[in-house]
Motif scaffolding. Structure first.
Motif, mmCIF file in Angstrom:
data_model
loop_
_atom_site.group_PDB
_atom_site.id
_atom_site.type_symbol
_atom_site.label_atom_id
_atom_site.label_comp_id
_atom_site.label_asym_id
_atom_site.label_seq_id
_atom_site.Cartn_x
_atom_site.Cartn_y
_atom_site.Cartn_z
ATOM 1 N N GLU A 125 0.803 -1.217 0.000
ATOM 2 C CA GLU A 125 0.000 0.000 0.000
ATOM 3 C C GLU A 125 0.841 1.274 0.000
ATOM 4 O OE1 GLU A 125 -3.263 -0.052 2.869
ATOM 5 O OE2 GLU A 125 -3.021 -2.222 3.009
ATOM 6 N N ASN A 153 3.394 11.194 -6.269
ATOM 7 C CA ASN A 153 2.444 10.610 -5.333
ATOM 8 C C ASN A 153 1.020 10.749 -5.853
ATOM 9 O OD1 ASN A 153 1.690 9.351 -2.830
ATOM 10 N ND2 ASN A 153 1.009 11.343 -2.109
ATOM 11 N N ASP A 154 0.703 11.930 -6.382
ATOM 12 C CA ASP A 154 -0.634 12.151 -6.940
ATOM 13 C C ASP A 154 -0.898 11.215 -8.118
ATOM 14 O OD1 ASP A 154 -1.071 14.155 -5.105
ATOM 15 O OD2 ASP A 154 -0.657 15.798 -6.490
ATOM 16 N N TRP A 157 -1.202 7.559 -6.830
ATOM 17 C CA TRP A 157 -2.453 7.418 -6.088
ATOM 18 C C TRP A 157 -3.639 7.310 -7.044
ATOM 19 C CZ3 TRP A 157 -4.327 5.975 -1.648
ATOM 20 C CH2 TRP A 157 -5.582 6.403 -1.202
ATOM 21 N N GLU A 158 -3.677 8.195 -8.027
ATOM 22 C CA GLU A 158 -4.780 8.169 -8.989
ATOM 23 C C GLU A 158 -4.668 6.967 -9.930
ATOM 24 O OE1 GLU A 158 -7.418 9.969 -8.903
ATOM 25 O OE2 GLU A 158 -6.686 11.220 -7.256
ATOM 26 N N HIS A 162 -6.418 4.638 -6.125
ATOM 27 C CA HIS A 162 -6.358 4.964 -4.691
ATOM 28 C C HIS A 162 -5.957 3.772 -3.828
ATOM 29 C CE1 HIS A 162 -9.245 8.661 -5.278
ATOM 30 N NE2 HIS A 162 -8.217 8.653 -6.108
ATOM 31 N N ARG A 165 0.319 4.662 -2.429
ATOM 32 C CA ARG A 165 0.897 5.996 -2.309
ATOM 33 C C ARG A 165 2.397 5.866 -2.114
ATOM 34 N NH1 ARG A 165 1.735 6.675 3.211
ATOM 35 N NH2 ARG A 165 0.630 5.134 4.500
#
Length: 228
Positions: A125, A153-154, A157-158, A162, A165
């Motif tokens: 994760e 990170n963005d 994550w996307e 989600h 990270r």
């Protein structure tokens, strides 16, 4: 929770590994070492030794072909010499407008993207990597900056729905700060290798050796790796 740590065998990534093991436990941590076509294999061997020390699963990925078009001085095919001067001296020459000659093109971006795929496949994760503020200073290594870290990170994550990270726990810290934390964690710095050269002992002259020695000196001690 499981964590995948980008583990080069160097000081920063080994401290990140030690931090992850403390936080999640060794059974929930995976170390990933990546070859990028560097001039020696000392880093990879160090990463194996560190993984064995912590008792964590160790994975290896070879991405050397992607960097075959680069003339970065760290790479096997390069015609450039590795500078024997500090990052501060190199940044002064570039006036902070371009990366230093040991910047491998978008290496951290590629490493993190590859690690994301592996991390998702291994039910992790979070991805840890050891970028710190000194490397990002003066645009030396732009893929170590806070801005880069947040952007990656963005994206991860996307792009992972989600599920995943990244964390760069040292991104606002100096190398001396990293060493201080590592000493408190009992990180086996004697097993690590940061030098850009592949000799029997660290050269003490390349930028990473200079910065590493200074970081230990700020903590009142000699670099354990120099005693090999």
């Amino acid at each position: 929770m499981k964590a995948l740590v980008l583990s080069s065998g160097g000081l920063d990534s080994t401290t990140a590994l030690g931090l992850a093991v403390k936080k999640y436990g060794k059974d929930n941590v995976i170390a990933l070492s990546i070859s990028y076509g560097q001039k020696h294999e000392k880093e990879i061997q160090a990463s194996i030794d560190v993984a064995n020390h912590y008792g964590v699963e160790h994975l290896f990925l070879d991405l050397a072909k992607i960097f075959q078009y680069s003339n970065c001085s760290l790479l096997q095919q390069s015609t450039e010499e590795i500078p024997e001067e500090s990052y501060a001296e190199q940044i002064q020459k570039t006036e902070g407008k371009t990366p230093v000659s040991t910047y491998v093109p978008f290496r951290n971006g590629l490493f993190l993207s590859s690690a994301a795929s592996i991390a998702l496949s291994k039910d992790c994760e979070v991805i840890y990597y050891g970028a710190h503020a000194d490397d990002a200073a003066g645009f030396a290594y732009p893929d170590c900056s806070e801005v880069f870290n947040q952007a990656m990170n963005d994206a991860i994550w996307e792009g992972s729905g989600h599920q995943l990270r990244i964390e760069a726990p040292f991104v606002k810290m100096t190398k001396a700060d990293v060493v201080k934390m590592g000493l408190e964690l009992g990180v086996p710095y004697e097993l690590t290798w940061s030098c850009y050269e592949g000799g029997e002992t660290p050269c003490g002259k390349c930028a990473t050796c200079i910065d590493r020695n200074a970081a230990f000196a700020e903590n009142g001690m000699e670099d354990p790796a120099m005693k090999k």
